[in-house]
Scaffold this motif. Structure first.
Motif, short mmCIF file in Angstrom:
data_model
loop_
_atom_site.label_atom_id
_atom_site.label_comp_id
_atom_site.label_asym_id
_atom_site.label_seq_id
_atom_site.Cartn_x
_atom_site.Cartn_y
_atom_site.Cartn_z
N SER A 120 0.83 -1.21 0.00
CA SER A 120 0.00 0.00 0.00
C SER A 120 0.86 1.26 0.00
CB SER A 120 -0.97 0.00 1.18
OG SER A 120 -0.26 0.08 2.39
N LEU A 121 1.99 1.21 0.68
CA LEU A 121 2.91 2.35 0.64
C LEU A 121 3.47 2.57 -0.76
CD1 LEU A 121 5.01 2.16 3.93
CD2 LEU A 121 3.32 3.86 3.27
N LEU A 122 3.80 1.50 -1.44
CA LEU A 122 4.30 1.62 -2.81
C LEU A 122 3.24 2.18 -3.75
CD1 LEU A 122 6.42 -1.63 -3.19
CD2 LEU A 122 7.23 0.73 -3.01
N VAL A 123 2.01 1.71 -3.61
CA VAL A 123 0.92 2.21 -4.45
C VAL A 123 0.69 3.69 -4.16
CG1 VAL A 123 -1.56 2.06 -4.87
CG2 VAL A 123 -0.18 -0.01 -4.77
N MET A 124 0.70 4.07 -2.90
CA MET A 124 0.52 5.46 -2.52
C MET A 124 1.65 6.33 -3.08
SD MET A 124 0.34 7.27 1.19
CE MET A 124 2.08 7.08 1.44
N PHE A 171 3.44 5.69 -5.75
CA PHE A 171 3.25 5.76 -7.20
C PHE A 171 2.25 6.86 -7.56
CE2 PHE A 171 0.61 4.51 -10.83
CZ PHE A 171 1.56 4.54 -11.83
N PHE A 172 1.08 6.86 -6.90
CA PHE A 172 0.06 7.86 -7.23
C PHE A 172 0.49 9.27 -6.80
CE2 PHE A 172 -2.77 4.14 -7.48
CZ PHE A 172 -3.23 4.36 -8.77
N ALA A 173 1.25 9.39 -5.75
CA ALA A 173 1.74 10.70 -5.34
C ALA A 173 2.71 11.26 -6.39
CB ALA A 173 2.43 10.61 -3.98
N VAL A 174 3.59 10.41 -6.90
CA VAL A 174 4.52 10.85 -7.94
C VAL A 174 3.76 11.21 -9.21
CG1 VAL A 174 6.38 10.07 -9.47
CG2 VAL A 174 6.52 9.63 -7.01
N GLN A 175 2.76 10.40 -9.60
CA GLN A 175 1.96 10.70 -10.78
C GLN A 175 1.24 12.04 -10.62
OE1 GLN A 175 1.75 9.00 -13.74
NE2 GLN A 175 3.48 7.91 -12.85
N PHE A 176 0.68 12.27 -9.44
CA PHE A 176 -0.01 13.52 -9.17
C PHE A 176 0.93 14.71 -9.31
CE2 PHE A 176 -1.07 16.81 -6.03
CZ PHE A 176 -2.28 17.24 -6.57
N LEU A 177 2.11 14.61 -8.74
CA LEU A 177 3.06 15.71 -8.81
C LEU A 177 3.56 15.94 -10.23
CD1 LEU A 177 5.08 15.11 -5.53
CD2 LEU A 177 3.37 16.87 -5.98
N LEU A 178 3.73 14.88 -11.00
CA LEU A 178 4.18 15.05 -12.38
C LEU A 178 3.13 15.71 -13.25
CD1 LEU A 178 6.02 11.65 -13.06
CD2 LEU A 178 7.03 13.92 -12.78
#
Length: 121
Positions: free
Chosen positions: A22-26, A28-35
């Motif tokens: 769940s930390l890895l998924v979170m 991933f989505f945090a990096v996608q959001f920032l990009l």
């Protein structure tokens, strides 16, 4: 800290695995959001030249016109209901009226200028 990780790995490997996943998924989505944060814009480019793929609703938003005003400018009648609409593009409208897209663009720009001048904007 290290002993806590060893405890969870030894005593609760499934729970620790779910937590790590769940930390890895979170992450991933945090990096996608920032990009993608820099690419997010609410507005449509203003007074954009008409292109074949554009739909009347997109053009109305670009020129800051109510849909009924754009329909009057283009001579296509009132906009159909959302569920009943057919995919009508600027290329279709230009073809129906026997004009090219630059001519249609000038017609829309003139109509939009008149509308905004009338409204005082």
């Amino acid at each position: 800290m290290r002993s806590a990780l060893q405890y969870f790995l030894a005593r609760q490997p499934i729970a620790f695995g779910i937590f790590a996943a769940s930390l890895l998924v979170m992450l991933f989505f945090a990096v996608q959001f920032l990009l993608h944060l820099g690419h997010v814009r609410d507005d449509v480019p203003e007074n954009q030249a008409l292109e074949e793929w554009m739909r009347p609703r997109y053009v109305a938003m670009s020129y800051r016109l109510p849909p009924r005003v754009l329909s009057d400018i283009l001579g296509i009648g009132p906009p159909p209901r959302e569920r009943e609409r057919e995919p009508l593009t600027m290329a279709d409208i230009a073809e129906q009226q026997g004009v090219d897209l630059p001519t249609l663009t000038e017609r829309v720009r003139a109509g939009a200028a008149a509308f905004h001048e009338e409204r005082g904007k």
